[in-house]
Scaffold this motif. Structure first.
Motif, PDB file in Angstrom:
ATOM      1  N   ALA A   1     -35.176  26.501  30.864  1.00  0.00           N
ATOM      2  CA  ALA A   1     -36.385  26.047  31.299  1.00  0.00           C
ATOM      3  C   ALA A   1     -36.852  24.988  30.103  1.00  0.00           C
ATOM      4  CB  ALA A   1     -37.353  27.343  31.255  1.00  0.00           C
ATOM      5  N   ALA A   2     -36.503  25.030  29.019  1.00  0.00           N
ATOM      6  CA  ALA A   2     -36.741  24.157  27.949  1.00  0.00           C
ATOM      7  C   ALA A   2     -36.019  22.913  28.163  1.00  0.00           C
ATOM      8  CB  ALA A   2     -36.575  24.764  26.571  1.00  0.00           C
ATOM      9  N   LEU A   3     -34.667  23.110  28.491  1.00  0.00           N
ATOM     10  CA  LEU A   3     -33.836  22.090  28.732  1.00  0.00           C
ATOM     11  C   LEU A   3     -34.189  21.162  29.808  1.00  0.00           C
ATOM     12  CD1 LEU A   3     -31.011  20.423  28.403  1.00  0.00           C
ATOM     13  CD2 LEU A   3     -30.090  22.180  30.245  1.00  0.00           C
ATOM     14  N   VAL A   4     -34.606  21.662  30.952  1.00  0.00           N
ATOM     15  CA  VAL A   4     -35.088  21.067  32.146  1.00  0.00           C
ATOM     16  C   VAL A   4     -36.483  20.073  31.701  1.00  0.00           C
ATOM     17  CG1 VAL A   4     -36.474  21.063  34.355  1.00  0.00           C
ATOM     18  CG2 VAL A   4     -34.383  22.600  33.885  1.00  0.00           C
TER      19      VAL A   4
ATOM     20  N   VAL B   1     -15.667  21.972  32.267  1.00  0.00           N
ATOM     21  CA  VAL B   1     -16.532  22.918  31.481  1.00  0.00           C
ATOM     22  C   VAL B   1     -17.956  21.672  31.618  1.00  0.00           C
ATOM     23  CG1 VAL B   1     -17.281  23.200  29.151  1.00  0.00           C
ATOM     24  CG2 VAL B   1     -15.196  23.866  29.911  1.00  0.00           C
ATOM     25  N   GLN B   2     -17.898  20.511  31.657  1.00  0.00           N
ATOM     26  CA  GLN B   2     -19.032  19.535  31.698  1.00  0.00           C
ATOM     27  C   GLN B   2     -19.509  19.815  33.065  1.00  0.00           C
ATOM     28  OE1 GLN B   2     -18.536  15.324  30.289  1.00  0.00           O
ATOM     29  NE2 GLN B   2     -16.473  15.869  30.040  1.00  0.00           N
ATOM     30  N   GLU B   3     -18.910  19.687  34.077  1.00  0.00           N
ATOM     31  CA  GLU B   3     -19.425  20.068  35.350  1.00  0.00           C
ATOM     32  C   GLU B   3     -20.282  21.367  35.584  1.00  0.00           C
ATOM     33  OE1 GLU B   3     -18.228  20.534  39.976  1.00  0.00           O
ATOM     34  OE2 GLU B   3     -17.144  18.889  39.010  1.00  0.00           O
ATOM     35  N   ALA B   4     -19.859  22.352  34.907  1.00  0.00           N
ATOM     36  CA  ALA B   4     -20.393  23.568  34.810  1.00  0.00           C
ATOM     37  C   ALA B   4     -21.776  23.534  34.543  1.00  0.00           C
ATOM     38  CB  ALA B   4     -19.762  24.860  34.145  1.00  0.00           C
ATOM     39  N   PHE B   5     -22.099  22.691  33.244  1.00  0.00           N
ATOM     40  CA  PHE B   5     -23.220  22.473  32.865  1.00  0.00           C
ATOM     41  C   PHE B   5     -23.972  21.574  33.550  1.00  0.00           C
ATOM     42  CE2 PHE B   5     -21.331  24.067  28.829  1.00  0.00           C
ATOM     43  CZ  PHE B   5     -22.314  25.082  28.302  1.00  0.00           C
ATOM     44  N   LEU B   6     -23.401  20.604  34.061  1.00  0.00           N
ATOM     45  CA  LEU B   6     -24.288  19.789  34.811  1.00  0.00           C
ATOM     46  C   LEU B   6     -24.827  20.447  36.306  1.00  0.00           C
ATOM     47  CD1 LEU B   6     -22.086  16.476  34.643  1.00  0.00           C
ATOM     48  CD2 LEU B   6     -24.549  16.679  33.679  1.00  0.00           C
ATOM     49  N   VAL B   7     -24.069  21.128  36.849  1.00  0.00           N
ATOM     50  CA  VAL B   7     -24.537  21.805  37.955  1.00  0.00           C
ATOM     51  C   VAL B   7     -25.386  22.749  37.747  1.00  0.00           C
ATOM     52  CG1 VAL B   7     -23.765  23.283  39.929  1.00  0.00           C
ATOM     53  CG2 VAL B   7     -22.196  21.475  39.280  1.00  0.00           C
ATOM     54  N   LEU B   8     -25.573  23.485  36.533  1.00  0.00           N
ATOM     55  CA  LEU B   8     -26.655  24.263  36.096  1.00  0.00           C
ATOM     56  C   LEU B   8     -27.764  23.639  36.028  1.00  0.00           C
ATOM     57  CD1 LEU B   8     -27.652  26.978  34.892  1.00  0.00           C
ATOM     58  CD2 LEU B   8     -26.767  26.075  32.645  1.00  0.00           C
ATOM     59  N   PHE B   9     -27.865  22.273  35.279  1.00  0.00           N
ATOM     60  CA  PHE B   9     -28.956  21.565  35.225  1.00  0.00           C
ATOM     61  C   PHE B   9     -29.777  21.203  36.458  1.00  0.00           C
ATOM     62  CE2 PHE B   9     -30.868  17.229  34.550  1.00  0.00           C
ATOM     63  CZ  PHE B   9     -31.906  17.617  33.901  1.00  0.00           C
ATOM     64  N   GLN B  10     -28.853  20.762  37.350  1.00  0.00           N
ATOM     65  CA  GLN B  10     -28.879  20.288  38.785  1.00  0.00           C
ATOM     66  C   GLN B  10     -29.729  21.377  39.586  1.00  0.00           C
ATOM     67  OE1 GLN B  10     -25.370  18.751  39.982  1.00  0.00           O
ATOM     68  NE2 GLN B  10     -25.566  16.833  38.742  1.00  0.00           N
ATOM     69  N   LYS B  11     -29.326  22.450  39.445  1.00  0.00           N
ATOM     70  CA  LYS B  11     -29.697  23.700  40.164  1.00  0.00           C
ATOM     71  C   LYS B  11     -30.524  24.652  39.464  1.00  0.00           C
ATOM     72  CE  LYS B  11     -25.982  23.480  43.745  1.00  0.00           C
ATOM     73  NZ  LYS B  11     -24.910  24.139  44.314  1.00  0.00           N
ATOM     74  N   ALA B  12     -31.036  24.137  38.154  1.00  0.00           N
ATOM     75  CA  ALA B  12     -31.963  25.079  37.425  1.00  0.00           C
ATOM     76  C   ALA B  12     -32.839  25.796  37.996  1.00  0.00           C
ATOM     77  CB  ALA B  12     -32.530  24.485  36.191  1.00  0.00           C
TER      78      ALA B  12
END
Length: 246
Positions: free
Chosen positions: A72-75, A112-123
């Motif tokens: 939540a803080a990252l978003v 690994v980058q895509e995993a974090f990017l998709v996490l951010f996009q679908k947070a």
């Protein structure tokens, strides 16, 4: 997929989620190139329009910092939350990609980058799901990326189907046996014995999808589906045999 009577006492968990959980449990930590990977990922996040702010980067995560709170803080733009999430999960994601999936270093870093990017996009969706499972989402995304990479490589290779004389006569029996396993047990077997592309083929096969349907879904040929199924069933048969008392 069939379930045992005991398994039916509990709410069913999607096989994809169970495979992600199995991946998490089997992932070795690997800190190779993490400094470079962190920099690349931070730049890609900024390229999406994310503007870092908040606490200074590098603040160690507090014990009270849950994955849910950090996401939540990252978003909101908290750069320290980015570092905390990365430090908490990147080494095991990297180890899984490089050592368990045996991806090339460039492919592993991209996955690994895509995993974090998709996490951010679908947070928003991840945070709305109960319970919030950030590592499960990361590992599930990594598995999907690895399967796509393996499928893309296979499209450039000439692949012959297994000879009918080489096909085991008991594959039908093994399929029936696997369908009687609980989803948790099946996920554990698949994760231990098969690569992500083989896992996808077996999962769809056990869901009564035929070869052409699986080939279309994965972007590979029906002949290659047949070969992957044959290879995966051989690995699963060996894994089951190893568990039998001698």
């Amino acid at each position: 997929m069939h379930r045992s009577s005991q398994a039916n006492l509990f709410p069913p968990v999607p096989l994809a989620d169970l495979l992600a959980r199995a991946a998490m449990l089997s992932a070795p930590a690997d800190a190779t190139d993490l400094t470079r990977l962190r920099g690349l990922l931070f730049g890609r996040l900024r390229a999406t329009g994310w503007v870092p702010s908040g606490d200074l980067r590098g603040r160690p995560p507090r014990l009270a910092d849950s994955d849910e709170a950090l996401l939540a803080a990252l978003v909101r733009g908290d750069a320290a939350a980015f570092d905390a999430l990365f430090d908490r999960h990147a080494a095991r994601l990297n180890g899984y990609a490089r050592r368990r999936l045996r991806l090339q270093p460039a492919d592993a870093a991209d996955a690994v980058q895509e995993a974090f990017l998709v996490l951010f996009q679908k947070a928003e969706a991840v945070l709305a799901h109960e319970p919030v499972n950030v590592p499960g989402f990361l590992f599930g995304t990594l598995r999907n990326k690895a399967a796509r990479l393996l499928a893309a490589r296979s499209r450039d290779a000439a692949v012959d189907p297994p000879d009918d004389r080489e096909l085991s006569l008991d594959e039908g029996g093994l399929s029936a046996l696997l369908q009687r396993e609980t989803a948790e047990r099946l996920a554990s077997l698949l994760e231990r014995a098969c690569n992500p592309l083989e896992q996808e083929v077996v999962s769809m096969d056990l869901d009564d999808r035929d070869g052409p349907e699986i080939a279309l879904a994965l972007g590979i040929t029906p002949n290659y589906v047949r070969q992957l199924r044959h290879r995966a069933f051989g690995k699963l048969r060996e894994a089951l045999a190893e568990e039998e008392p001698s």
